[in-house]
Enzyme design. Structure first.
Site, PDB file in Angstrom:
ATOM      1  CB  SER A   1      -0.847  -0.002   1.279  1.00 10.00           C
ATOM      2  OG  SER A   1      -1.470   1.250   1.477  1.00 10.00           O
TER       3      SER A   1
ATOM      4  CE1 TYR B   1      -3.781  -1.926   5.557  1.00  9.81           C
ATOM      5  CE2 TYR B   1      -3.119   0.256   4.816  1.00  9.81           C
ATOM      6  CZ  TYR B   1      -3.629  -1.006   4.547  1.00  9.81           C
ATOM      7  OH  TYR B   1      -3.984  -1.332   3.252  1.00  9.81           O
TER       8      TYR B   1
HETATM    9  N1  NAP Z   1      -8.745  -0.759  -0.463  1.00  6.51           N
HETATM   10  C1  NAP Z   1      -7.707   0.042  -0.386  1.00  6.51           C
HETATM   11  O1  NAP Z   1      -7.839   1.264  -0.321  1.00  6.51           O
HETATM   12  C2  NAP Z   1      -6.314  -0.530  -0.409  1.00  6.51           C
HETATM   13  C3  NAP Z   1      -5.253   0.334  -0.736  1.00  6.51           C
HETATM   14  C4  NAP Z   1      -3.962  -0.180  -0.746  1.00  6.51           C
HETATM   15  C5  NAP Z   1      -3.738  -1.508  -0.444  1.00  6.51           C
HETATM   16  N2  NAP Z   1      -4.784  -2.323  -0.124  1.00  6.51           N
HETATM   17  C6  NAP Z   1      -4.485  -3.724   0.202  1.00  6.51           C
HETATM   18  O2  NAP Z   1      -5.096  -4.544  -0.767  1.00  6.51           O
HETATM   19  C7  NAP Z   1      -5.400  -5.810  -0.193  1.00  6.51           C
HETATM   20  C8  NAP Z   1      -6.852  -6.167  -0.467  1.00  6.51           C
HETATM   21  O3  NAP Z   1      -7.660  -5.175   0.110  1.00  6.51           O
HETATM   22  P1  NAP Z   1      -9.184  -4.905  -0.290  1.00  6.51           P
HETATM   23  O4  NAP Z   1      -9.374  -3.454  -0.224  1.00  6.51           O
HETATM   24  O5  NAP Z   1      -9.537  -5.650  -1.498  1.00  6.51           O
HETATM   25  O6  NAP Z   1      -9.904  -5.539   0.999  1.00  6.51           O
HETATM   26  P2  NAP Z   1     -11.334  -6.251   1.172  1.00  6.51           P
HETATM   27  O7  NAP Z   1     -12.307  -5.721   0.192  1.00  6.51           O
HETATM   28  O8  NAP Z   1     -11.606  -6.142   2.621  1.00  6.51           O
HETATM   29  O9  NAP Z   1     -11.016  -7.778   0.799  1.00  6.51           O
HETATM   30  C9  NAP Z   1     -10.048  -8.467   1.525  1.00  6.51           C
HETATM   31  C10 NAP Z   1     -10.060  -9.929   1.160  1.00  6.51           C
HETATM   32  O10 NAP Z   1      -9.034 -10.592   1.938  1.00  6.51           O
HETATM   33  C11 NAP Z   1      -9.628 -11.638   2.688  1.00  6.51           C
HETATM   34  N3  NAP Z   1      -8.936 -11.762   3.971  1.00  6.51           N
HETATM   35  C12 NAP Z   1      -8.822 -10.830   4.937  1.00  6.51           C
HETATM   36  N4  NAP Z   1      -8.170 -11.324   5.988  1.00  6.51           N
HETATM   37  C13 NAP Z   1      -7.869 -12.610   5.673  1.00  6.51           C
HETATM   38  C14 NAP Z   1      -7.225 -13.644   6.368  1.00  6.51           C
HETATM   39  N5  NAP Z   1      -6.766 -13.500   7.614  1.00  6.51           N
HETATM   40  N6  NAP Z   1      -7.074 -14.857   5.754  1.00  6.51           N
HETATM   41  C15 NAP Z   1      -7.545 -15.036   4.503  1.00  6.51           C
HETATM   42  N7  NAP Z   1      -8.170 -14.091   3.801  1.00  6.51           N
HETATM   43  C16 NAP Z   1      -8.332 -12.887   4.392  1.00  6.51           C
HETATM   44  C17 NAP Z   1     -11.090 -11.229   2.833  1.00  6.51           C
HETATM   45  O11 NAP Z   1     -11.960 -12.334   2.991  1.00  6.51           O
HETATM   46  P3  NAP Z   1     -12.377 -12.939   4.424  1.00  6.51           P
HETATM   47  O12 NAP Z   1     -12.685 -11.783   5.316  1.00  6.51           O
HETATM   48  O13 NAP Z   1     -13.542 -13.794   4.075  1.00  6.51           O
HETATM   49  O14 NAP Z   1     -11.192 -13.732   4.872  1.00  6.51           O
HETATM   50  C18 NAP Z   1     -11.365 -10.612   1.471  1.00  6.51           C
HETATM   51  O15 NAP Z   1     -11.647 -11.622   0.525  1.00  6.51           O
HETATM   52  C19 NAP Z   1      -5.057  -5.701   1.308  1.00  6.51           C
HETATM   53  O16 NAP Z   1      -3.781  -6.240   1.528  1.00  6.51           O
HETATM   54  C20 NAP Z   1      -5.043  -4.200   1.521  1.00  6.51           C
HETATM   55  O17 NAP Z   1      -4.223  -3.837   2.611  1.00  6.51           O
HETATM   56  C21 NAP Z   1      -6.075  -1.867  -0.103  1.00  6.51           C
END
Ligand code: NAP
Length: 239
Positions: free
Chosen positions: A142, A155
């Protein structure tokens, strides 16, 4: 690299960025191993990707923060897929608060999932890539891993760590024809962002998960001899 008939494991594939990457790879003919904790999310994605794109889709419900669950999931998915050409370490969590306001269990759980979880999955998949002398690993960190901000102590610490781990591993394995990349997106329109209160203004003008998936595809399609070491992806519509 030609993507058709390759095999990819994607963590956090149930929704958000992981789901968009799974969809983009399926469209290219990549067979998939999908990991998340919520089995129903994986089952519905499995059904839709297999029927729409005709690829093989295997699922494993596992918590990446628990090493035994990761080992079991990766070993089953590898057996089903036959190889692991691509690993997308995407699963992650984010909650925010000042260092003193966040209780230590919450703080530890972010490190346990984002740092140790990424390490456990990589540790389980890497031997297969080393045996094959090929593979691509893409870690989703990120922009929070490049600069700290108030309320982001856990984070930011976790994402700084993912960037450091990625760079060190890249130096260990690039001579074995394994490409290791870290992506550092700013805010993406997903549940994680809305739960963290990060969505402000017009959602359509925010970066979408599909935009990030396009960058992942572009990185994977590069000739095997080159790779993106790290890349930021930002929006032209900062709030
Ligand atoms: N959205 C943003 O603004 C943003 C920006 C920069 C980076 N990121 C990074 O991008 C990645 C994905 O984020 P997102 O925004 O797509 O999040 P999201 O919509 O909350 O989706 C996260 C996914 O990861 C799974 N997950 C979470 N904890 C887990 C665990 N302990 N074991 C297995 N699966 C797990 C969740 O499913 P379950 O809860 O069912 O396990 C879900 O399928 C993350 O690493 C986040 O830090 C996000």
């Amino acid at each position: 690299m030609e993507l058709k008939n390759r095999s990819a494991i994607i963590t956090g594939a149930g929704k958000g960025i992981g789901k968009a990457i799974a969809t983009a790879l399926a469209e290219e003919g990549v067979n998939l191993g999908l990991v998340a904790r919520t089995r129903s999310d994986l089952e519905s994605l499995q059904a839709s990707l297999a029927s729409t794109y005709g690829v093989k889709v295997f699922i494993a419900s596992a918590d990446i923060a628990v090493k035994s669950e990761v080992d079991q999931a990766v070993s089953t998915l590898k057996e089903n897929l036959g190889s692991i050409d691509i690993l997308i370490n995407n699963a992650g969590i984010g909650t925010f608060g000042t260092l003193l306001d966040m209780d230590h269990e919450q703080w530890e759980s972010i490190i346990q999932t984002n740092v140790l979880g990424t390490y456990y999955v990589t540790r389980a998949a890497l031997p297969t890539m080393l045996e094959q002398s090929s593979g691509s690993i893409i870690n989703i960190a990120s922009s929070a891993g490049e600069r700290g901000f108030a309320t982001g102590s856990a984070y930011c610490a976790s994402k700084f760590a993912v960037i450091g781990m990625t760079e060190a591993l890249m130096q260990e394995v690039r001579k074995s024809n394994i490409r290791v990349t870290v992506l550092t997106p700013s805010t993406v329109n997903t549940e994680l962002a809305s739960n963290a209160g990060l969505k402000i203004g017009d959602e359509d003008r925010m970066m979408q998960a599909e935009d990030l998936a396009e960058l992942v595809l572009a990185a994977l399609k590069l000739p095997d001899r080159v790779f993106i070491k790290s890349a930021g992806i930002w929006t032209t519509n900062p709030q």
